[in-house]
Design an enzyme around this catalytic site. Sequence first.
Site: not given
Ligand code: GDP
Ligand code: IMO
Ligand code: MG
Length: 428
Positions: A13, A16, A41
């Site tokens: 999170d 990416k 994502h």
């Molecule tokens: P990922 O799993 O690595 O793709 O990340 P996620 O999408 O799960 O979580 C990142 C969160 O941060 C999302 O809600 C994005 O919309 C948000 N986000 C990404 N870059 C920024 C930033 O620079 N500032 C803020 N405030 N939010 C961001």
């Molecule tokens: P993105 O791509 C954050 C965590 C789960 C749990 C552990 C194992 O959005 O960054 P699983 O269901 O994979 O067997 O769970 O991994 N987990 C993540 N945490 N971001 C993710 O993906 C995750 N995908 C799995 O919360 O702790």
């Molecule tokens: Mg994520």
Amino acid sequence: MKTVAIVGSQWGDEGKGKVIDYLATQADVVVRGQGGNNAGHTLVVNDKKYALHLIPSGVLNPNTINVIGNGIVFDPKGFLDEIEKLEKESIDVSNIKISDRAHIIFPYHKELDALAEEARGDNKIGTTKKGIGPCYMDKTERSGIRICDLMDEEVFHKKLKSQIEAKNNIVKNIYGKTNLFDFETIYNEYIEYAEKIRKYVDDTSVIVYNSIKEGKKVLFEGAQGTLLDLDLGTYPFVTSSHPISGGFAIGSGVGPNMIKDVVGIVKAYTTRVGEGPFVTELNDEIGEKIRVQGREFGTTTGRARRCGWFDSVIVRYASRVNGLTSISLMLLDVLTGFETIKICTAYKIGDKIIKDFPASLEILSKCEPVYEELNGWNEDISGIDKFEDLPENAKAYIEKIEEIVGVSVDMISVGPDRSQTIVRKNIF
Ligand code: GDP
Ligand code: IMO
Ligand code: MG
């Protein structure tokens, strides 16, 4: 070669999806090589938000080929739901390719994921319950069912029958359940999926290899993050795949020498969902402030994410095990409005200083953070598009991270929208 791997450097999170979407405007191919729809994502373009789980984050760019590689565990229902949502938004999904070698998630994988979590009790991992672990277990046990099997009714019939028997045995005799899996129901459901996904199925290793050979720009999209890696993460509180850069060679079927640069996606602070030790975690009003300002609630499960200060022990470790050539620092805007900001430079147990991320969770849970405190800033930075225009204290924070981690911060994100991105050095 114009190939770049984008990897999560903390516990997932990190943003990416945003970086891939931003870079995909210049890329020819985006490849996912591990994980499944446990990933979430988020992409934001002109205030419109898209949450992707299985479909690569290049999908908003009509000219980009989006590959779901052989290392993925593929949930057909999850995939088709995502396709439907994107089609409703008039997004072109014709450029998606699914590897014929990817393994398939079945209802019994999800059920076994939930049952194993329940059985772990207080030691639960906190999985997403998407069936990821049990599907990878079948893969390594060599009884998994792949997309190429689903494409052949006869083969699929035989393999599924044997798997349903095996899984009913476990559900009944180990977990004492009486509600068993019905072969006909699952078979018919999946045969319907087979016809819907057939047009996307391909030998994706050939597509990725040829694209690289032709000099096209290829992005490898990581899911999860370094500390969720099965080998190098906080085991057993990890996922069942390899989110580190080395995982891409296996998960997309090309040699490791075909991946030129590795960009670490790094949050300006630290978060994690699920269980396990977290040295810089803040269980106080500062942690709560970060959670609220960063909207730190999971894209896949909606769970509140645990929040803490930036941990350079983790990011230095990520730099080493991924071979980072660059960092994209994300969510910097979330740190606006703090009087001071802390960076963890090392851990300590008593008088002993620890600089390398430890393997043992018993040791990790005893570690205390050693902090360096920097001055914060109050200016709204979410509209800034040049590094020079950032407040002095924000620049000092970034430069401190570069100094401690030893990798240059080439991109800075100051908001969720694709446009809220500061580029100091072009990735391609
Ligand atoms: P990922 O799993 O690595 O793709 O990340 P996620 O999408 O799960 O979580 C990142 C969160 O941060 C999302 O809600 C994005 O919309 C948000 N986000 C990404 N870059 C920024 C930033 O620079 N500032 C803020 N405030 N939010 C961001
Ligand atoms: P993105 O791509 C954050 C965590 C789960 C749990 C552990 C194992 O959005 O960054 P699983 O269901 O994979 O067997 O769970 O991994 N987990 C993540 N945490 N971001 C993710 O993906 C995750 N995908 C799995 O919360 O702790
Ligand atoms: Mg994520």
